[in-house]
Design a protein around this motif. Sequence first.
Motif, mmCIF file in Angstrom:
data_model
loop_
_atom_site.group_PDB
_atom_site.id
_atom_site.type_symbol
_atom_site.label_atom_id
_atom_site.label_comp_id
_atom_site.label_asym_id
_atom_site.label_seq_id
_atom_site.Cartn_x
_atom_site.Cartn_y
_atom_site.Cartn_z
ATOM 1 N N UNK A 14 0.824 -1.217 0.000
ATOM 2 C CA UNK A 14 0.000 0.000 0.000
ATOM 3 C C UNK A 14 0.854 1.262 0.000
ATOM 4 N N UNK A 15 0.417 2.238 -0.785
ATOM 5 C CA UNK A 15 1.156 3.498 -0.880
ATOM 6 C C UNK A 15 1.229 4.173 0.485
ATOM 7 N N UNK A 16 2.430 4.576 0.877
ATOM 8 C CA UNK A 16 2.624 5.276 2.139
ATOM 9 C C UNK A 16 2.864 4.366 3.323
ATOM 10 N N UNK A 17 2.715 3.036 3.125
ATOM 11 C CA UNK A 17 2.922 2.104 4.231
ATOM 12 C C UNK A 17 4.416 1.858 4.439
ATOM 13 N N UNK A 18 4.848 1.885 5.704
ATOM 14 C CA UNK A 18 6.251 1.612 6.008
ATOM 15 C C UNK A 18 6.606 0.169 5.644
ATOM 16 N N UNK A 19 7.821 -0.060 5.155
ATOM 17 C CA UNK A 19 8.288 -1.428 4.956
ATOM 18 C C UNK A 19 9.374 -1.705 5.988
ATOM 19 N N UNK A 20 9.347 -2.911 6.545
ATOM 20 C CA UNK A 20 10.284 -3.267 7.600
ATOM 21 C C UNK A 20 11.596 -3.790 7.062
ATOM 22 N N UNK A 21 12.476 -4.173 7.985
ATOM 23 C CA UNK A 21 13.792 -4.683 7.576
ATOM 24 C C UNK A 21 13.663 -5.987 6.806
ATOM 25 N N UNK A 22 12.620 -6.771 7.102
ATOM 26 C CA UNK A 22 12.423 -8.027 6.373
ATOM 27 C C UNK A 22 12.169 -7.789 4.902
ATOM 28 N N UNK A 23 11.266 -6.831 4.603
ATOM 29 C CA UNK A 23 10.984 -6.507 3.208
ATOM 30 C C UNK A 23 12.193 -5.867 2.525
ATOM 31 N N UNK A 24 12.908 -5.052 3.301
ATOM 32 C CA UNK A 24 14.113 -4.448 2.732
ATOM 33 C C UNK A 24 15.142 -5.524 2.376
ATOM 34 N N UNK A 25 15.236 -6.537 3.223
ATOM 35 C CA UNK A 25 16.191 -7.613 2.961
ATOM 36 C C UNK A 25 15.784 -8.413 1.719
ATOM 37 N N UNK A 26 14.481 -8.559 1.500
ATOM 38 C CA UNK A 26 13.998 -9.219 0.282
ATOM 39 C C UNK A 26 14.464 -8.455 -0.951
ATOM 40 N N UNK A 27 14.375 -7.119 -0.885
ATOM 41 C CA UNK A 27 14.831 -6.287 -2.003
ATOM 42 C C UNK A 27 16.319 -6.521 -2.267
ATOM 43 N N UNK A 28 17.111 -6.546 -1.194
ATOM 44 C CA UNK A 28 18.551 -6.751 -1.339
ATOM 45 C C UNK A 28 18.836 -8.129 -1.943
ATOM 46 N N UNK A 29 18.116 -9.142 -1.459
ATOM 47 C CA UNK A 29 18.327 -10.498 -1.971
ATOM 48 C C UNK A 29 17.958 -10.618 -3.443
ATOM 49 N N UNK A 30 16.843 -9.980 -3.828
ATOM 50 C CA UNK A 30 16.443 -10.004 -5.235
ATOM 51 C C UNK A 30 17.471 -9.297 -6.109
ATOM 52 N N UNK A 31 17.979 -8.209 -5.599
ATOM 53 C CA UNK A 31 19.000 -7.459 -6.337
ATOM 54 C C UNK A 31 20.268 -8.307 -6.511
#
Length: 474
Positions: A14-31
């Motif tokens: 959802x737009x404006x919703x905070x993302x936690x460290x878990x979701x951030x780590x998913x981004x890093x792993x995908x990258x």
Amino acid sequence: MDHIDINSPKKKNPCGKFIGTGQKQIIINLYKDEVNQQLENPESPRLNYRQMVLKISKASGIGQRTIQTTLAEYKNKGTVSSPNKKKIRPTIIEKVDDFDKNAIRQKIHSFWFNREVPTIAKMLTAINEDEQLPSMKRSSFQKILKELQFVYVKKSRNSALLERDDLVTWRQNYLSTIKQYRAQGRPIYYLDETWVNAGETHSRTWVDSSVTSRRDAFKRGLTTGQKEPSGKGKRLIVLHIGSSDGFVPGGLLCFESKTNSYDYHDEMNGSTFFEWFVKILPLLKDNAVIVMDNASYHSVKKDPTPVRSWKKQEIINWLESKGEVVIQPIVKAVLLERVKKIKSEHEKYVIDEYAKENNKTVLRLPPYHCELNPIELAWSSVKHYVRTHNNTYKLKDVQELLKQGVEHVTQEMWTNFVEHVVKEEHKFWKIDFITDEILEKEPAEGDQHILTIGTGDTSGSECSDFDSEYSDSE
């Protein structure tokens, strides 16, 4: 990790919703996975950074901007942090708008008019029982009272809320001066700023535009005093000037807001206001009086007064430029005390001096006395027009409606607004005399104690009553 799968649809964050460290780590792993895939298959088409961000966004359901900031954080720090979920919450002073503060002061005045002494307990009950005013705790009420420059007076067995002497003096001087200007037949103009939202809509289903007072405007959904706009989207900051002859033709200033500040006054500055003031002055009648509030951009000083941050020699130079003889050695505290004694004689404002040069006079309203400015009622009518006709919610269309709304306010309406304000002036003139009369009828035993709201004096026997009166029992 498997190669990024962009075929299966992902639920969007959802737009404006905070993302936690878990979701951030998913981004890093995908990258990392995508980078490794390209290293293992050098013959496959290589993706640039933007294409890679888009691919990760489709795979994770997280927005591209969030992915970019997360990757940037990881590259710069080697790790990712938890989001700062702490919201910047407005203070009670910011949440209670100017109109409500004004209404609170009027309610206190109504007690004096009815010759009933207003106490903290009585006023808090009266305010919380008023559906048109925000309910508040005792501690919050104290802060509002302090903002409105009220003090707590104890005399003999009784106690009361009373406005500070400097505010009463300011109001009495204003009322006396404007009465004198009217007797002299001088033309009087009133200026003020407001805002209009792109999403400006009626908060009520029926509104009668025959508004005669600011309180009436509030009851009918026309209030202009809110700091936080009621509608959605972008907003316009508006400045104009008018008199009993109507809005001054050519006097409208309107520009788009660039911030989401609680207070629309934050959008204006001294240079913008002065530029408009210079253009508007030739449009006014000769020997005119210009009434305005005491906003900071209305009161840019022509000759800044020394403050503690000034160097000692700079303060000495300022004092000597005013004809003062400074014998050294001397400490800064003594220098500043001398500045304090003479600054009122030399304090001049850029706007005032420019007006004088053009045979005009600036007169400033006392703080939180917006009901003494008839343009507030004119703004109510303008915003009513915009709300009634706004159906596109586009800023450009709202700006046109604003101009039409200004034209809709007739000379007759302005005359009625000014007449209403004159009646309000008469009420204010009486209130201070009524207050003096009631307080002087108090028994002669004991001394009168004047205490600042929110502070206690532990040196006297009456402070225990004061502290219990101010204790927050909620």
